[in-house]
Write a protein that holds these residues in place. Structure first.
Motif, PDB file in Angstrom:
ATOM      1  N   THR A 101      15.688   2.817 -35.213  1.00 48.64           N
ATOM      2  CA  THR A 101      16.558   3.821 -34.599  1.00 48.64           C
ATOM      3  C   THR A 101      16.132   5.242 -34.943  1.00 48.64           C
ATOM      4  OG1 THR A 101      18.097   3.575 -36.460  1.00 48.64           O
ATOM      5  CG2 THR A 101      18.560   2.302 -34.470  1.00 48.64           C
ATOM      6  N   THR A 102      15.455   5.424 -36.070  1.00 49.39           N
ATOM      7  CA  THR A 102      14.941   6.754 -36.414  1.00 49.39           C
ATOM      8  C   THR A 102      13.507   6.942 -35.938  1.00 49.39           C
ATOM      9  OG1 THR A 102      14.274   5.944 -38.610  1.00 49.39           O
ATOM     10  CG2 THR A 102      16.450   6.959 -38.424  1.00 49.39           C
ATOM     11  N   ALA A 103      12.763   5.844 -35.799  1.00 49.12           N
ATOM     12  CA  ALA A 103      11.361   5.947 -35.371  1.00 49.12           C
ATOM     13  C   ALA A 103      11.247   6.144 -33.855  1.00 49.12           C
ATOM     14  CB  ALA A 103      10.595   4.698 -35.792  1.00 49.12           C
ATOM     15  N   ILE A 104      12.154   5.544 -33.088  1.00 52.95           N
ATOM     16  CA  ILE A 104      12.072   5.640 -31.623  1.00 52.95           C
ATOM     17  C   ILE A 104      12.137   7.085 -31.138  1.00 52.95           C
ATOM     18  CG2 ILE A 104      13.310   5.106 -29.479  1.00 52.95           C
ATOM     19  CD1 ILE A 104      13.947   2.360 -30.669  1.00 52.95           C
ATOM     20  N   PRO A 105      13.091   7.913 -31.607  1.00 58.98           N
ATOM     21  CA  PRO A 105      13.101   9.306 -31.144  1.00 58.98           C
ATOM     22  C   PRO A 105      11.815  10.059 -31.432  1.00 58.98           C
ATOM     23  CG  PRO A 105      15.183   8.760 -32.209  1.00 58.98           C
ATOM     24  CD  PRO A 105      14.255   7.615 -32.467  1.00 58.98           C
ATOM     25  N   GLU A 106      11.211   9.768 -32.606  1.00 65.12           N
ATOM     26  CA  GLU A 106       9.954  10.443 -32.946  1.00 65.12           C
ATOM     27  C   GLU A 106       8.830  10.017 -32.008  1.00 65.12           C
ATOM     28  OE1 GLU A 106       9.743  12.890 -35.183  1.00 65.12           O
ATOM     29  OE2 GLU A 106      11.921  12.621 -35.323  1.00 65.12           O
ATOM     30  N   ALA A 107       8.792   8.737 -31.660  1.00 71.55           N
ATOM     31  CA  ALA A 107       7.767   8.261 -30.732  1.00 71.55           C
ATOM     32  C   ALA A 107       7.955   8.871 -29.349  1.00 71.55           C
ATOM     33  CB  ALA A 107       7.809   6.735 -30.662  1.00 71.55           C
ATOM     34  N   LEU A 108       9.201   8.972 -28.895  1.00 69.19           N
ATOM     35  CA  LEU A 108       9.471   9.523 -27.561  1.00 69.19           C
ATOM     36  C   LEU A 108       9.103  11.005 -27.474  1.00 69.19           C
ATOM     37  CD1 LEU A 108      12.878   7.805 -26.706  1.00 69.19           C
ATOM     38  CD2 LEU A 108      10.650   7.369 -25.644  1.00 69.19           C
ATOM     39  N   LYS A 109       9.200  11.722 -28.593  1.00 67.44           N
ATOM     40  CA  LYS A 109       8.831  13.140 -28.597  1.00 67.44           C
ATOM     41  C   LYS A 109       7.356  13.343 -28.253  1.00 67.44           C
ATOM     42  CE  LYS A 109      12.279  14.638 -32.005  1.00 67.44           C
ATOM     43  NZ  LYS A 109      12.481  15.136 -33.399  1.00 67.44           N
ATOM     44  N   LEU A 110       6.544  12.316 -28.514  1.00 69.31           N
ATOM     45  CA  LEU A 110       5.106  12.429 -28.270  1.00 69.31           C
ATOM     46  C   LEU A 110       4.722  12.122 -26.823  1.00 69.31           C
ATOM     47  CD1 LEU A 110       3.892  10.527 -31.471  1.00 69.31           C
ATOM     48  CD2 LEU A 110       3.942  13.008 -31.138  1.00 69.31           C
ATOM     49  N   VAL A 111       5.704  11.725 -26.022  1.00 67.87           N
ATOM     50  CA  VAL A 111       5.424  11.219 -24.672  1.00 67.87           C
ATOM     51  C   VAL A 111       6.068  12.105 -23.613  1.00 67.87           C
ATOM     52  CG1 VAL A 111       5.751   9.240 -23.133  1.00 67.87           C
ATOM     53  CG2 VAL A 111       5.276   8.861 -25.545  1.00 67.87           C
ATOM     54  N   CYS A 113       8.140  12.084 -20.730  1.00 71.73           N
ATOM     55  CA  CYS A 113       9.084  11.149 -20.109  1.00 71.73           C
ATOM     56  C   CYS A 113       9.513  11.568 -18.710  1.00 71.73           C
ATOM     57  CB  CYS A 113      10.331  11.005 -20.987  1.00 71.73           C
ATOM     58  SG  CYS A 113      10.024  10.301 -22.614  1.00 71.73           S
ATOM     59  N   LYS A 114       9.070  12.721 -18.246  1.00 70.56           N
ATOM     60  CA  LYS A 114       9.553  13.236 -16.963  1.00 70.56           C
ATOM     61  C   LYS A 114       9.235  12.267 -15.823  1.00 70.56           C
ATOM     62  CE  LYS A 114       9.695  17.413 -14.160  1.00 70.56           C
ATOM     63  NZ  LYS A 114       9.191  18.813 -14.004  1.00 70.56           N
ATOM     64  N   GLY A 115      10.282  11.826 -15.136  1.00 71.41           N
ATOM     65  CA  GLY A 115      10.120  10.927 -13.998  1.00 71.41           C
ATOM     66  C   GLY A 115       9.908   9.474 -14.366  1.00 71.41           C
ATOM     67  N   ALA A 116       9.825   9.156 -15.653  1.00 73.11           N
ATOM     68  CA  ALA A 116       9.567   7.779 -16.084  1.00 73.11           C
ATOM     69  C   ALA A 116      10.878   7.032 -16.332  1.00 73.11           C
ATOM     70  CB  ALA A 116       8.723   7.777 -17.354  1.00 73.11           C
ATOM     71  N   ILE A 117      10.774   5.711 -16.376  1.00 71.59           N
ATOM     72  CA  ILE A 117      11.900   4.852 -16.745  1.00 71.59           C
ATOM     73  C   ILE A 117      11.603   4.281 -18.126  1.00 71.59           C
ATOM     74  CG2 ILE A 117      13.269   2.822 -16.148  1.00 71.59           C
ATOM     75  CD1 ILE A 117      12.364   3.218 -13.240  1.00 71.59           C
ATOM     76  N   ILE A 118      12.453   4.591 -19.097  1.00 75.49           N
ATOM     77  CA  ILE A 118      12.249   4.162 -20.464  1.00 75.49           C
ATOM     78  C   ILE A 118      13.085   2.908 -20.711  1.00 75.49           C
ATOM     79  CG2 ILE A 118      12.192   4.890 -22.872  1.00 75.49           C
ATOM     80  CD1 ILE A 118      10.643   6.728 -20.919  1.00 75.49           C
ATOM     81  N   THR A 119      12.453   1.828 -21.121  1.00 77.96           N
ATOM     82  CA  THR A 119      13.168   0.580 -21.398  1.00 77.96           C
ATOM     83  C   THR A 119      13.087   0.275 -22.885  1.00 77.96           C
ATOM     84  OG1 THR A 119      11.221  -0.823 -21.004  1.00 77.96           O
ATOM     85  CG2 THR A 119      12.582  -0.289 -19.103  1.00 77.96           C
ATOM     86  N   ILE A 120      14.243  -0.077 -23.469  1.00 82.27           N
ATOM     87  CA  ILE A 120      14.315  -0.352 -24.907  1.00 82.27           C
ATOM     88  C   ILE A 120      15.241  -1.535 -25.121  1.00 82.27           C
ATOM     89  CG2 ILE A 120      14.634   0.676 -27.196  1.00 82.27           C
ATOM     90  CD1 ILE A 120      14.673   3.410 -25.943  1.00 82.27           C
ATOM     91  N   ASP A 121      14.917  -2.371 -26.107  1.00 79.66           N
ATOM     92  CA  ASP A 121      15.786  -3.504 -26.405  1.00 79.66           C
ATOM     93  C   ASP A 121      17.034  -3.029 -27.133  1.00 79.66           C
ATOM     94  OD1 ASP A 121      15.037  -3.049 -29.017  1.00 79.66           O
ATOM     95  OD2 ASP A 121      13.731  -4.787 -29.160  1.00 79.66           O
ATOM     96  N   ALA A 122      17.874  -3.978 -27.549  1.00 81.84           N
ATOM     97  CA  ALA A 122      19.197  -3.638 -28.077  1.00 81.84           C
ATOM     98  C   ALA A 122      19.149  -2.751 -29.318  1.00 81.84           C
ATOM     99  CB  ALA A 122      19.972  -4.921 -28.375  1.00 81.84           C
ATOM    100  N   MET A 123      18.084  -2.856 -30.123  1.00 75.47           N
ATOM    101  CA  MET A 123      17.985  -2.039 -31.326  1.00 75.47           C
ATOM    102  C   MET A 123      17.996  -0.548 -30.993  1.00 75.47           C
ATOM    103  SD  MET A 123      17.739  -2.053 -34.658  1.00 75.47           S
ATOM    104  CE  MET A 123      17.104  -3.652 -35.177  1.00 75.47           C
TER     105      MET A 123
END
Length: 323
Positions: A101-111, A113-123
């Motif tokens: 839950t703390t690592a996902i936001p950091e990973a997304l900052k590097l990408v 995301c404009k126009g993309a669909i982000i899929t994530i499991d329940a975690m």
């Protein structure tokens, strides 16, 4: 490699690479590779013509990278995988799966995301993460489970209630796919519906517009099994896009993590130095991304062998070009 690099003392041995990786801080090291990957992603986007990219976010543990004597837990890395292109766009390391839950936001900052669909499991089904995705210009499809027990239960009850009249009383949309062949028979039914006001206020979850359910029925060796999963999403109504997102999420398991384990033997790695194992995990993903860009219709395992056997093929893979 002598035709590409000047190596007056011959090809370096593994100990040389080990000393270099020990000296490198993985964060700036990965940022450099991330810049290169971004260029590959843009080229892949233009060549594939994919409308909206699906970016799957998930974690993977290098199971034998722990060192109990030093109190070092196994490396768990969260990755962002563009399945349409076969590219790992980012990686953030953490020590345990519970820290996703703390690592996902950091990973997304590097990408981007404009126009993309982000899929994530329940975690990763978290209000802050949903808000970040929308702020970065993307949409999300988040799986529900026990981590949001109240919301999960409410969505499940609502969907079950609509099954009584086969969703005829609400503006739901349905999409079904069937797969038959030499393997198991699979039937997938996707149902998407607008967010019911009685379930949750859209103000609680940034951009939340729809909910959905994916029902899988599998027949193998005469035995039938079923699985039902529930989702919340910022997507507008469009069940085929929802279905593509749900199905596309598993590309990170099938096309990335499975290959890293079975071909790259990542789970068997005994690299235990903290910096090296993180950098090596990224190098594995980076190498896989490069191999997937090469259009030769061969397995990843064979492409790896060809890189060792043929310098010209290796150069094609490294430069993403064909002579």
């Amino acid at each position: 490699m002598h035709s590409i690099l000047d190596l007056p003392h011959g090809i370096p041995r593994k100990d040389v690479f080990r000393r270099v990786l020990i000296a490198l801080n993985p964060e700036p090291f990965q940022r450099c590779f991330h810049t290169w990957i971004s260029g590959l992603a843009e080229a892949a986007r233009k060549s594939t013509g994919v409308g909206r990219t699906i970016l799957s976010v998930d974690g993977k543990t290098a199971r034998r990278s722990h060192d109990q004597a030093k109190g070092l837990k196994a490396l768990h890395a969260v990755s962002v995988w563009a399945g349409d292109y076969g590219l790992t766009l980012a990686q953030t390391a953490c020590t345990e799966k519970s820290n996703e839950t703390t690592a996902i936001p950091e990973a997304l900052k590097l990408v981007n995301c404009k126009g993309a669909i982000i899929t994530i499991d329940a975690m990763g089904c978290q209000k802050a993460i949903a808000s970040q995705i929308v702020e970065q210009g993307g949409d999300y499809v988040l799986a529900l489970n026990g981590n949001h027990e109240k919301l999960h239960h409410a969505v499940k009850e609502y969907v079950d209630a609509q099954l009584d009249d086969d969703f005829k009383s609400i503006p739901a949309r349905r999409h079904m796919t069937e797969e038959t062949g030499y393997g198991p028979e699979e039937r997938r039914i996707y149902v998407q519906m607008p967010l019911p006001k009685e379930i949750v206020s859209p103000h609680e979850w940034t951009g939340l517009k729809t909910i959905g359910v994916a029902m899988l029925t599998t027949v193998k060796n005469g035995k039938t099994t079923s699985d039902v999963r529930y989702f919340i999403s910022s997507l507008t109504m469009g069940v085929k896009e929802f279905a593509r997102s749900v199905r596309g999420h598993w590309a990170i398991e099938n096309s990335c993590h499975w290959i890293l384990d079975m071909v790259f033997r990542e789970d068997e790695s005994r690299i235990r130095q903290e910096w090296i194992r993180e950098s090596f995990a990224w190098l594995n993903k980076f190498t896989l991304s490069l191999l997937k860009q090469h259009p030769t219709k061969q397995s990843i395992a064979m492409k790896r062998r060809r890189c060792a056997w043929n310098e010209e093929f290796l150069w094609e893979v490294l430069t993403n070009s064909i002579a």
